[in-house]
Each structure stands twice: as C-alpha cells, then as structure tokens.
Design a protein around this motif. Structure first.
Motif, PDB file in Angstrom:
ATOM      1  N   VAL A  67      16.512  14.238  -9.954  1.00  0.00           N
ATOM      2  CA  VAL A  67      15.197  14.098  -9.801  1.00  0.00           C
ATOM      3  C   VAL A  67      14.925  14.201  -8.230  1.00  0.00           C
ATOM      4  CG1 VAL A  67      12.905  12.883  -9.955  1.00  0.00           C
ATOM      5  CG2 VAL A  67      14.406  12.598 -11.775  1.00  0.00           C
ATOM      6  N   THR A  68      14.622  15.312  -7.721  1.00  0.00           N
ATOM      7  CA  THR A  68      14.401  15.473  -6.237  1.00  0.00           C
ATOM      8  C   THR A  68      13.495  14.432  -5.493  1.00  0.00           C
ATOM      9  OG1 THR A  68      14.504  17.812  -6.747  1.00  0.00           O
ATOM     10  CG2 THR A  68      13.711  17.322  -4.594  1.00  0.00           C
ATOM     11  N   LEU A  69      14.027  14.188  -4.373  1.00  0.00           N
ATOM     12  CA  LEU A  69      13.014  13.279  -3.596  1.00  0.00           C
ATOM     13  C   LEU A  69      11.574  13.869  -3.541  1.00  0.00           C
ATOM     14  CD1 LEU A  69      13.056  10.550  -1.879  1.00  0.00           C
ATOM     15  CD2 LEU A  69      13.283  11.953   0.135  1.00  0.00           C
ATOM     16  N   GLY A  70      10.670  12.963  -3.984  1.00  0.00           N
ATOM     17  CA  GLY A  70       9.387  13.299  -3.911  1.00  0.00           C
ATOM     18  C   GLY A  70       8.773  13.668  -5.214  1.00  0.00           C
ATOM     19  N   ASP A  71       9.900  13.915  -6.163  1.00  0.00           N
ATOM     20  CA  ASP A  71       9.150  14.384  -7.612  1.00  0.00           C
ATOM     21  C   ASP A  71       8.999  13.033  -8.242  1.00  0.00           C
ATOM     22  OD1 ASP A  71       9.586  16.706  -7.110  1.00  0.00           O
ATOM     23  OD2 ASP A  71      11.223  17.104  -8.526  1.00  0.00           O
ATOM     24  N   LEU A  72       9.131  11.824  -7.770  1.00  0.00           N
ATOM     25  CA  LEU A  72       8.620  10.639  -7.970  1.00  0.00           C
ATOM     26  C   LEU A  72       8.000  10.000  -6.933  1.00  0.00           C
ATOM     27  CD1 LEU A  72      11.932   9.094  -9.934  1.00  0.00           C
ATOM     28  CD2 LEU A  72       9.795  10.217 -10.945  1.00  0.00           C
ATOM     29  N   LYS A  73       6.815   9.396  -7.063  1.00  0.00           N
ATOM     30  CA  LYS A  73       6.175   8.756  -5.993  1.00  0.00           C
ATOM     31  C   LYS A  73       5.252   7.289  -6.442  1.00  0.00           C
ATOM     32  CE  LYS A  73       4.498  13.223  -4.406  1.00  0.00           C
ATOM     33  NZ  LYS A  73       5.554  13.600  -3.471  1.00  0.00           N
ATOM     34  N   ASP A  95       0.791  -1.279  -0.029  1.00  0.00           N
ATOM     35  CA  ASP A  95       0.060  -0.067  -0.084  1.00  0.00           C
ATOM     36  C   ASP A  95       0.865   1.348   0.050  1.00  0.00           C
ATOM     37  OD1 ASP A  95       1.098   0.063   2.584  1.00  0.00           O
ATOM     38  OD2 ASP A  95      -0.936  -0.246   3.467  1.00  0.00           O
ATOM     39  N   CYS A  96       2.207   1.317   0.173  1.00  0.00           N
ATOM     40  CA  CYS A  96       3.069   2.235   0.089  1.00  0.00           C
ATOM     41  C   CYS A  96       2.794   3.293   1.154  1.00  0.00           C
ATOM     42  CB  CYS A  96       3.124   3.069  -1.408  1.00  0.00           C
ATOM     43  SG  CYS A  96       3.550   1.962  -2.458  1.00  0.00           S
ATOM     44  N   ASP A  97       2.101   2.975   2.276  1.00  0.00           N
ATOM     45  CA  ASP A  97       1.711   3.726   3.203  1.00  0.00           C
ATOM     46  C   ASP A  97       2.949   4.040   4.234  1.00  0.00           C
ATOM     47  OD1 ASP A  97      -0.709   4.259   2.657  1.00  0.00           O
ATOM     48  OD2 ASP A  97      -1.736   2.698   3.829  1.00  0.00           O
ATOM     49  N   VAL A  98       3.982   3.242   4.254  1.00  0.00           N
ATOM     50  CA  VAL A  98       5.160   3.385   5.246  1.00  0.00           C
ATOM     51  C   VAL A  98       6.299   3.263   4.227  1.00  0.00           C
ATOM     52  CG1 VAL A  98       4.022   2.713   7.371  1.00  0.00           C
ATOM     53  CG2 VAL A  98       5.324   1.007   5.839  1.00  0.00           C
ATOM     54  N   ALA A  99       7.452   3.688   4.792  1.00  0.00           N
ATOM     55  CA  ALA A  99       8.625   3.620   4.136  1.00  0.00           C
ATOM     56  C   ALA A  99       9.421   2.321   4.463  1.00  0.00           C
ATOM     57  CB  ALA A  99       9.521   4.897   4.037  1.00  0.00           C
ATOM     58  N   THR A 100       9.272   1.981   5.846  1.00  0.00           N
ATOM     59  CA  THR A 100       9.810   0.853   6.280  1.00  0.00           C
ATOM     60  C   THR A 100       9.967  -0.542   5.630  1.00  0.00           C
ATOM     61  OG1 THR A 100       9.145   1.427   8.583  1.00  0.00           O
ATOM     62  CG2 THR A 100      10.031  -0.727   8.361  1.00  0.00           C
ATOM     63  N   GLY A 101      11.206  -0.935   5.201  1.00  0.00           N
ATOM     64  CA  GLY A 101      11.195  -2.181   4.332  1.00  0.00           C
ATOM     65  C   GLY A 101      11.664  -1.946   2.885  1.00  0.00           C
ATOM     66  N   THR A 140      10.988   8.033   1.429  1.00  0.00           N
ATOM     67  CA  THR A 140      10.284   8.406   2.660  1.00  0.00           C
ATOM     68  C   THR A 140       8.887   8.410   2.244  1.00  0.00           C
ATOM     69  OG1 THR A 140      10.403  10.848   1.737  1.00  0.00           O
ATOM     70  CG2 THR A 140      12.269  10.180   3.326  1.00  0.00           C
ATOM     71  N   ILE A 141       7.858   8.984   2.911  1.00  0.00           N
ATOM     72  CA  ILE A 141       6.386   8.916   2.727  1.00  0.00           C
ATOM     73  C   ILE A 141       5.965  10.489   2.633  1.00  0.00           C
ATOM     74  CG2 ILE A 141       5.998   6.630   4.093  1.00  0.00           C
ATOM     75  CD1 ILE A 141       4.882   8.605   6.168  1.00  0.00           C
ATOM     76  N   SER A 142       4.871  10.431   1.738  1.00  0.00           N
ATOM     77  CA  SER A 142       4.426  11.645   1.513  1.00  0.00           C
ATOM     78  C   SER A 142       2.929  11.384   1.859  1.00  0.00           C
ATOM     79  CB  SER A 142       4.421  11.859   0.120  1.00  0.00           C
ATOM     80  OG  SER A 142       3.744  13.003  -0.324  1.00  0.00           O
ATOM     81  N   THR A 143       2.075  12.521   2.310  1.00  0.00           N
ATOM     82  CA  THR A 143       0.779  12.522   2.355  1.00  0.00           C
ATOM     83  C   THR A 143      -0.066  12.817   1.123  1.00  0.00           C
ATOM     84  OG1 THR A 143       0.673  15.062   2.902  1.00  0.00           O
ATOM     85  CG2 THR A 143       0.816  13.447   4.917  1.00  0.00           C
ATOM     86  N   SER A 144       0.676  13.124   0.112  1.00  0.00           N
ATOM     87  CA  SER A 144       0.033  13.256  -1.375  1.00  0.00           C
ATOM     88  C   SER A 144      -0.122  11.604  -1.712  1.00  0.00           C
ATOM     89  CB  SER A 144       0.932  14.090  -2.338  1.00  0.00           C
ATOM     90  OG  SER A 144       0.414  14.064  -3.535  1.00  0.00           O
ATOM     91  N   ARG A 145      -1.340  11.216  -1.926  1.00  0.00           N
ATOM     92  CA  ARG A 145      -1.532   9.873  -2.257  1.00  0.00           C
ATOM     93  C   ARG A 145      -2.721   9.556  -3.064  1.00  0.00           C
ATOM     94  NH1 ARG A 145      -4.497  12.201   1.846  1.00  0.00           N
ATOM     95  NH2 ARG A 145      -6.051  10.778   2.661  1.00  0.00           N
ATOM     96  N   LYS A 146      -3.085   8.347  -3.494  1.00  0.00           N
ATOM     97  CA  LYS A 146      -4.136   8.151  -4.478  1.00  0.00           C
ATOM     98  C   LYS A 146      -5.045   7.081  -3.721  1.00  0.00           C
ATOM     99  CE  LYS A 146      -5.155   9.576  -7.871  1.00  0.00           C
ATOM    100  NZ  LYS A 146      -6.018  10.895  -8.085  1.00  0.00           N
ATOM    101  N   GLU A 147      -4.347   6.579  -2.426  1.00  0.00           N
ATOM    102  CA  GLU A 147      -5.119   5.381  -1.893  1.00  0.00           C
ATOM    103  C   GLU A 147      -4.401   5.390  -0.277  1.00  0.00           C
ATOM    104  OE1 GLU A 147      -5.899   1.736   0.224  1.00  0.00           O
ATOM    105  OE2 GLU A 147      -3.988   2.238  -0.489  1.00  0.00           O
ATOM    106  N   GLY A 148      -5.203   5.148   0.556  1.00  0.00           N
ATOM    107  CA  GLY A 148      -4.637   4.845   1.963  1.00  0.00           C
ATOM    108  C   GLY A 148      -4.492   6.217   2.677  1.00  0.00           C
ATOM    109  N   THR A 149      -3.281   6.166   3.369  1.00  0.00           N
ATOM    110  CA  THR A 149      -2.927   7.375   4.007  1.00  0.00           C
ATOM    111  C   THR A 149      -1.564   7.964   3.407  1.00  0.00           C
ATOM    112  OG1 THR A 149      -1.485   6.019   5.565  1.00  0.00           O
ATOM    113  CG2 THR A 149      -3.635   6.403   6.144  1.00  0.00           C
ATOM    114  N   ASN A 150      -0.768   7.330   2.740  1.00  0.00           N
ATOM    115  CA  ASN A 150       0.646   7.805   2.385  1.00  0.00           C
ATOM    116  C   ASN A 150       0.931   7.343   1.146  1.00  0.00           C
ATOM    117  OD1 ASN A 150       1.189   9.473   4.569  1.00  0.00           O
ATOM    118  ND2 ASN A 150       1.559   7.575   5.740  1.00  0.00           N
ATOM    119  N   SER A 151       1.856   7.792   0.189  1.00  0.00           N
ATOM    120  CA  SER A 151       2.612   7.324  -0.895  1.00  0.00           C
ATOM    121  C   SER A 151       3.897   7.335  -0.605  1.00  0.00           C
ATOM    122  CB  SER A 151       2.201   8.224  -2.000  1.00  0.00           C
ATOM    123  OG  SER A 151       2.891   9.415  -1.969  1.00  0.00           O
TER     124      SER A 151
END
Length: 685
Positions: free
Chosen positions: A264-270, A121-127, A138-149
């Motif tokens: 590509v800055t971190l977060g410019d790809l999710k 679900d890509c909600d956490v960066a762990t793993g 890292t995680i981002s609150t900009s997402r298409k499902e769940g709580t994070n991307s």
C-alpha cells in the motif's frame, strides 16, 4: 427555456404540484472524486474574511468535488439573475440560503458538538513512529479537520509481517470526563483501496496508558469502511486492562493486511483527528469546513424530477445563534473572474471576440469544456490585455463592443452569445404562456427606462510595420569592466505604446542598434565594439530592460541607442453622437436621457453609428415592463419570449424575461418581463 424531462413537463402543465428543491454543497475542498488529484485549495483569512487561494484550477474544476445533500436543512432560499441595461454584456447571478442549524451542524468550530477529548489532530508527523510493515509517516494536506492528515502505508518488502503499526506517545491526556460506558473512539480514515485490508479486523485503534495491557480499543471491520476515500469512524470503545484515565499517553494504529505480502503506497492510507467522545457527540457536523469559497449547486423541480438552477461559490457563512440559523450567500463564477488578475499580458492580433474570451478564461485556469462560446461576429485587429487587468473587465469590453452576452448558465457553464443570437430560434417564438388567472399571482406595471441620446467613442489600434519606437536622449558613461542597466519605455501621443515584436539592439545593427565613443558627444574614437548587451528582456510589449557591459580597458560613452519594433498604434478616433432629431419627441417628453459608451474594441465609425442608433431606437420610448409573481417555472430562462394573457382586457403581450428571482418564502418566482426590440444583423461571409 431549459430542456426538461417529459414527466416534469406534464407536472408543470397540471399546475397542481408544489415546487421542490435540492441543495448540494462541497464542504471539503480536499475531497475530490476518485480520479481527481491534481489540485488543492487552501483557505486564508484576510481582515476576518475567508478567501479562496491556491491552485486556480481547483477553483475552476467545481464539478470534480464530492457534494453533500443538505436539502433537509434548508429553511428558505432565493437566487437572482438579471439582464443588463441597455446592453446585456455580462450577467451575474447570486443565491442566498438559510439553513436550520438546530443540530449545530453548521457551527464553525473544529470540535463536534458534545463531549469530546482530542487525542491527536494528526497535523504533524513528529512523534509518530512505524514498525512491522509500516512506512515512515508523512503529512498530507488532504484532511478532514485542521491543516493536515497523517500519511501511512504498507511496505511490501517486509513480507514476514502481517500488519503495519504506527505509535505515538502524546503528552498526558485526561479522558476521565467521559464515563467508560459512554466512551467512543472516533477518527477520520482514508483508504484508497479497502480490499488491501483484512476483512474481520481491518484497522485497530488503541488509546491508553500503554498499548499492550491497559488501553481502550476499537476494531474496524472492513464492511464498516463504507467507501474508498474518506470515512468517519465512530465506535464504542472496549476497555482492556486498567488504563489510567487521567494519564493517557499512548496511541497505536494497526493496519491488518488482507494478503501477505501487501503493498500500500504511502498516502493511500491516512488518519486524521483521533478523539475520545461520548454518545451525545453530534454525528452530523461540518465543523472547520464552514468557511467561504465552498461550491454549491441548487436544483428545483417537482416530485422526483429536478433541474439545475444555480452553481456558485459561497462567501463566509453567518450564524444566528438565537434563531439557530446559518445564512450562506453564494455567487456564480463571474464573481471569481471579477477579481482574477491576468497573470501575464497578451498582445492579440486578428482575434475574434470569442477567441479573446477563450484566452482570458485559459489564463484564469479554466478548460475548454467549462465554457460554450459562440463564434463572434467581430474580428479585432488588435487586443491589448495587460498583466494585472481584471478578467471580467476584458470580457465585458468584448461583449459591449459586439452587443453580445456572457453569463453562467444553470449548470455552471460559461456562455458567450453573439449579437445575432437573440434574433434566432428559439428566441423568436413564445416559449410559455402566462395567464393572469393561472400562473400569475401578482403583477405590477412599470415602464422601461428611457434613452434618447447615445454617444459611442473608441480609439482602436492596429499593428504597424517595423519602425523606430525608441531613441535614447543623451549619453551614458560605462566604466571599464562595469555594467549599466537601462530601461526603454515605448510611448506615443496616446501614452503607452504596445509592440508585438521588439528587435534587440546590436552593435552596428541595421534597425535596432547602439554606438559607443570615447567622447560624450560621439565625435572621437569609436568604441562600439567594447560594448555588448548581456541581458535583454521585454515586459508587456511596452518596456524593454537591458544591461550593457564594457569589456574595454577604459570608460566608454553609450552615445546612441535606437530600438525598432512593430507598434500597435491608434489608427483612428471614433466619436458618434445620435442626432437629437432621431428622438426629438422623446427628448421633449422625458427630457434628455443620455448614455455613453467608451470602448476601444469598437473598430469602425459605421458600427459605432449602428450601435448608438440601435440603443436609441430601442429605448427612446418606454416599453411595457411587468413585474410578476408566478407559480414556480424552474425551466424559465433569461431572454425567453413568453406570451402574457391579460385577464380583464383580453389583451395579449409578447415579452422577454429580463430578471428571474426565486423568492425566499414559498414556491414562487418573481419574474420581470419587458417588451423589447430585437435587432437583426446581416451576416457577411
């Protein structure tokens, strides 16, 4: 009457076309237009109901989201807005839409309809780990499902590599329920600038028993990334080697660079919500975004020409499974202001009514471009806004005091119109003619309500010169080296006393001061200099908090404490009742019909008399009121003057639009028309 294109005017004049409509919804409140990144809205659930929370600016910047066209699913819709009585004051509007949910597009579940197995679900960066040119995720609150991307990026310093790689080893997943021939790999992919990725194989996804010899994969070519921003990717999976379908435990994501070195800055790809699905998975779903607090826009018109009708926020959608329908109710932004509590208090001197409203809107997070405020004809010597007070209550008081109007127009702009507005063009001339045998489908005649007695009361305040606002009673002891916290509440015969300025007490001060002594009655040794105030804070202009400290070697009694300030005192008590003689015939015929208005922003007895007399003069006799059903006129607005031609008698009426209701069925509007008295006001200065 809204301004409309000439082509639409001609179509309406021909009376031969059916009304068309359009619905647009901003389902994803994290999906902003390209340049908007300053606000994020989350969603919470309270007692089972969705509520909007988060940055207030996000709620107010409704025009900065990406809207999806949902017109094809609309079965019926309606909206309604109505003027107030007897004063317009604040006008709210609402809408209700019924959507065809046969496709299950609007079911409120996180997984799409059909067979699908979630891989991550890509909600956490762990793993997740990075290699090659990858930047630690890292995680981002900009997402298409769940709580994070999951935020990804490409490190420009690792120039010897041509790609960035991300891997994860999830717990064992069984995907055997989906036949190999039907397997698809699906995910949401965010790319800020797709030119940074390779053309032939921009992104590769591998899911398998390992990531080198036994896996399923898709290779996403650059042209399949349809836009900069979020994209949903779903492609048939290619099988490599012999992955164990009941023991999938590897995910690999590869971003191939267009040029080396890439940056590509971190977060410019999710990436978000990676899954294996079959060919029957519903492509067109909203899923977890079916919640309250979404923004909608309604348009009406004819053929290719449409004009805005309503902008608002939805409450929690309701689903009727048997009828395969989703019902959405929406409300304009005034409903948001109705619940917004002022974040701070304001003591405003000599502000016009429109300036007071501007302050309220700014506190609620709105910008100047989101409102259109006419210059008020009323300057208020003192306006007291309390922290926690509801924003719309304040605006309503301003409008009542001036006999002005505040509403949200068809494009979502908040409008304040002063009391002079309706006595000016275009409200002084008919905007449209309604004929019984043409536009009017049905009509009912009902007299307006009657008011034959009015009472107006007010207690306005004005700021006074600096004077004593507090004096402490009794003495308080402060031991050596200790502190004492005191609160001073400013009050008079009317209760709380707001002060625009409060002078901090000092030892021996000319106005605000304190005194200390070795005796409780203050008759022995003066110890004022042993005392000092180490904390001084005023709260809302009605309370002061202070902390005294005793730096001496023995206890000291605080025997006197006097505080000066500039209080806003009630300067008069206004009370006016219209005399019965002004409406005796009405009272005799209809009985006493009483209306009372209490509003402390009314500044003079003369204006209270004018307002009360105007209300009674306007409503002591019932006026004609027609409840009509008409063919669609989407450009009709509240307070438009229209001409009504009565077919059988040949009579002509000049009436004003008091209520507009788009009927749920068909292409018709229900419009309430009233005769009314338009009061003229003199303008001085």
């Amino acid at each position: 009457m809204q301004t409309i294109p000439d082509e639409l005017t001609n179509i309406i004049a021909s009376k031969s076309q059916k009304l068309a409509y359009q619905l647009r919804v901003a389902w994803d409140l994290n999906d902003f237009l390209a340049t908007i990144t300053f606000a994020v809205v989350g969603t919470s659930v309270v007692s089972g109901q969705d509520i909007v929370k988060g940055n207030a600016a996000a709620v107010t910047e409704w025009d900065k989201y990406t809207y999806e066209n949902e017109t094809q699913y609309v079965k019926k819709y309606e909206f309604i807005r109505e003027t107030g009585f007897p004063l317009n004051s604040v006008i709210k509007s609402r809408a209700s839409i019924v959507l065809d949910n046969t496709s299950k597009r609007f079911l409120p579940h996180a997984l799409p309809f059909g067979t699908a197995v979630e891989i991550d679900d890509c909600d956490v960066a762990t793993g997740w780990t990075q290699s090659q040119d990858g930047i630690a995720p890292t995680i981002s609150t900009s997402r298409k499902e769940g709580t994070n991307s999951l935020n990804c990026g490409i490190n420009t310093a690792a120039s010897e590599n041509t790609y960035a790689q991300y891997d994860k080893a999830p717990s064992v997943i069984d995907i055997s329920s989906i036949a190999d021939a039907d397997k698809k790999i699906a995910l949401f992919l965010y790319v800020k600038d797709k030119t940074k990725l390779a053309t032939a194989n921009a992104v590769e996804i591998r899911i398998g028993s390992d990531a080198t010899t036994n896996y399923y994969r898709i290779q996403i070519v650059n042209s399949e990334i349809l836009q900069n921003g979020w994209n949903e990717i779903k492609k048939a999976a290619t099988k490599v080697g012999t992955p164990v379908q009941t023991a999938i435990d590897t995910i690999r994501v590869i971003f191939n660079e267009a040029t080396v070195p890439a940056s590509v800055t971190l977060g410019d790809l999710k990436i978000d919500y990676i899954r294996i699905c079959d060919s029957t998975e519903e492509d067109n779903y909203i899923g977890s975004f079916i919640r309250g607090g979404r923004f909608i826009k309604l348009f009406s018109g004819y053929n290719a020409y449409s004009i805005p009708q309503f902008v608002g926020m939805t409450d929690r959608p309701k689903n009727n499974i048997k009828l395969a329908e989703t019902i959405i109710n929406a409300y304009d932004v005034l409903h948001y202001l109705e619940t917004w509590q002022m974040s701070t208090g304001y003591l405003l001197e000599d502000h016009r009514g429109d300036e007071v409203i501007a302050q309220v809107l700014a506190d609620a997070g709105f910008t100047a471009g989101q409102s259109s405020l006419e210059t008020s004809m009323m300057t208020i010597p003192f306006t007291w806004i309390k922290k926690g007070q509801k924003a719309l209550d304040i605006i309503r008081k301003v409008c009542e005091a001036e006999n002005a109007t505040f509403y949200v127009d068809e494009e979502g702009i908040m409008c304040f119109e002063n009391r002079y507005h309706l006595s000016q063009s275009p409200h002084t001339s008919s905007q449209y003619t309604l004929d019984y045998d043409e536009e009017i489908i049905d009509v009912g005649l009902e007299p307006t309500e009657v008011i034959n007695k009015a009472k107006i009361t007010a207690m306005p305040r004005e700021v006074q010169a600096s004077q004593k606002i507090f004096e402490k009673e009794g003495a308080s002891v402060i031991n050596a080296g200790e502190t004492l916290e005191l609160w001073a509440e400013f009050q008079d015969d009317y209760g709380e006393l707001p002060c625009t300025a409060i002078t901090e007490p000092t030892a021996g001060g000319a106005t605000s001061y304190f005194k200390g002594n070795t005796s409780e009655n203050g008759t022995e040794t003066d110890k004022t200099n042993d005392l000092s105030i180490i904390t001084w804070e005023t709260l809302g202009g009605t309370v002061a908090k202070m902390i005294f400290t005793n730096s001496g070697a023995s206890k000291v009694y605080l025997t006197e404490l006097v505080i000066f300030g500039t209080p806003a005192k009630v300067v008069k008590e206004i009370s006016y009742e219209t005399p019965d003689t002004d409406a005796q015939e009405s009272i005799d015929e209809f009985g006493l019909k009483f209306y009372e208005l209490k509003n402390d922003l009314i500044q003079s007895a003369d204006y209270a008399r004018t307002l009360g007399d105007t209300i009674v003069y306007s409503f002591k006799e019932p006026k004609k009121s027609l409840e009509t059903t008409i063919k669609g006129l989407p450009h009709l607005q509240l307070e438009d003057m229209v001409t009504v031609n009565e077919g059988s008698t040949g009579e002509t009426y000049y009436m004003y639009v008091a209520k507009i209701e788009k009927l749920a069925e068909g292409y018709f509007y229900k419009v309430l028309l009233r005769e009314k008295v338009i009061q003229s006001y003199a303008i001085v200065g």
